[in-house]
Design an enzyme around this catalytic site. Structure first.
Site, short mmCIF file in Angstrom:
data_model
loop_
_atom_site.label_atom_id
_atom_site.label_comp_id
_atom_site.label_asym_id
_atom_site.label_seq_id
_atom_site.Cartn_x
_atom_site.Cartn_y
_atom_site.Cartn_z
N LYS A 1 25.58 42.23 38.48
CA LYS A 1 25.90 41.05 39.30
C LYS A 1 26.24 41.47 40.73
O LYS A 1 27.03 42.40 40.94
CB LYS A 1 27.12 40.33 38.71
N ASP B 1 28.87 42.95 34.87
CA ASP B 1 29.21 41.60 35.33
C ASP B 1 30.54 41.67 36.08
O ASP B 1 31.23 40.66 36.25
CB ASP B 1 29.32 40.67 34.10
N ASP C 1 40.47 50.54 34.99
CA ASP C 1 39.78 50.23 36.24
C ASP C 1 38.60 51.18 36.40
O ASP C 1 38.79 52.40 36.49
CB ASP C 1 40.79 50.41 37.39
C1 LIG Z 1 32.91 37.48 35.35
S1 LIG Z 1 34.04 38.42 34.43
C2 LIG Z 1 33.04 39.09 33.15
C3 LIG Z 1 32.66 38.11 32.08
C4 LIG Z 1 32.00 38.79 30.91
N1 LIG Z 1 30.68 39.31 31.27
C5 LIG Z 1 31.82 37.87 29.74
O1 LIG Z 1 30.67 37.59 29.38
O2 LIG Z 1 32.81 37.43 29.15
C6 LIG Z 1 34.32 39.79 35.47
C7 LIG Z 1 35.21 40.86 34.89
O3 LIG Z 1 35.19 42.01 35.74
C8 LIG Z 1 36.42 42.67 35.57
N2 LIG Z 1 36.65 43.66 36.62
C9 LIG Z 1 36.79 43.44 37.93
N3 LIG Z 1 37.02 44.58 38.58
C10 LIG Z 1 37.00 45.57 37.65
C11 LIG Z 1 37.20 46.98 37.70
N4 LIG Z 1 37.46 47.59 38.85
N5 LIG Z 1 37.12 47.68 36.55
C12 LIG Z 1 36.87 47.05 35.38
N6 LIG Z 1 36.69 45.72 35.26
C13 LIG Z 1 36.75 44.98 36.39
C14 LIG Z 1 37.42 41.52 35.59
O4 LIG Z 1 38.64 41.89 35.02
C15 LIG Z 1 36.69 40.44 34.79
O5 LIG Z 1 37.09 40.41 33.46
#
Ligand SMILES: C[S@@+](CC[C@H](N)C(=O)[O-])C[C@H]1O[C@@H](n2cnc3c(N)ncnc32)[C@H](O)[C@@H]1O
Length: 195
Positions: free
Chosen positions: A151, A111, A86
């Site tokens: 994003k 993202d 995280d």
């Molecule tokens: C829209 S997806 C990303 C897609 C990626 N850019 C791709 O091209 O495959 C958003 C990602 O953000 C991650 N995410 C959300 N909160 C997060 C956090 N606190 N730390 C790390 N990753 C996080 C989610 O697990 C998810 O996999």
């Protein structure tokens, strides 16, 4: 679900071997802004399932490295080092910083998006918080000529975040690639050149 299955970008990603439709967003932005260059380091925050990391690694042509991070697991990709954790946790941030070996980063991609709870105010607050953390990381680790692509969702806190981006970067632009569906409030901010 129906929309996902019939989405042309989902089909194209499948046909062309990309892990997610998101790959096309980064390709479109990069075709215009030329962010990914061979050499140096790219950090990809919220990387799973790996669509952006794939594009970054491909376009770096084996010269340079991609450090990817996500809460979720991600299958290995050549040229990409992955940390599962995280990004809001100090311990995870430290892990990422250790991998940098004190070397600054040319491009930070974020993202990251939280799971949508359905409560708009808290969803908006959570995504803006992740964007803020990405920006903090840039303040510490981005090269002077570096760039940050992040994003965000238009809504509460958006204008303040744009102002903050402008205080950190010489130029700040918005990008809304074709693959970012029209109805979505999602938009990408691109900051270039640290002040
Ligand atoms: C829209 S997806 C990303 C897609 C990626 N850019 C791709 O091209 O495959 C958003 C990602 O953000 C991650 N995410 C959300 N909160 C997060 C956090 N606190 N730390 C790390 N990753 C996080 C989610 O697990 C998810 O996999």
């Amino acid at each position: 679900m129906h929309e996902h299955v019939t989405d042309p970008y989902v089909q194209q990603a499948k046909a062309e071997g990309y892990r997610s439709r998101a790959s096309y967003k980064l390709m479109e932005i990069d075709d215009r802004d030329h962010l990914i260059r061979p050499g140096g380091t790219v950090v990809d925050l919220g990387a799973a399932p790996g669509g952006w990391s794939q594009v970054a690694a491909q376009r770096m042509k084996g010269n340079g490295r991609v450090l990817a991070l996500d809460l979720l697991e991600m299958d290995g990709l050549s040229g990409v080092q992955f940390i599962q954790g995280d990004f809001r946790e100090e311990r995870v941030l430290n892990q990422l910083e250790t991998l940098l070996h004190g070397e600054r980063v040319g491009l930070v991609l974020s993202d990251m998006a939280p799971n949508i709870s359905g409560v708009p105010v808290s969803d908006q607050a959570r995504i803006m918080h992740l964007a803020e953390l990405g920006l903090d990381f840039c303040r510490r680790w981005l090269k002077p000529e570096g760039a940050f692509l992040v994003k965000v969702f238009q809504g509460y806190g958006y204008d303040d975040f744009v102002r903050e981006m402008k205080s950190v970067f010489k130029s700040v632009a918005t990008r809304k690639p074709e693959a970012s569906r029209n109805r979505s409030a999602e938009v990408y901010l691109l900051g270039k050149g640290v002040r």
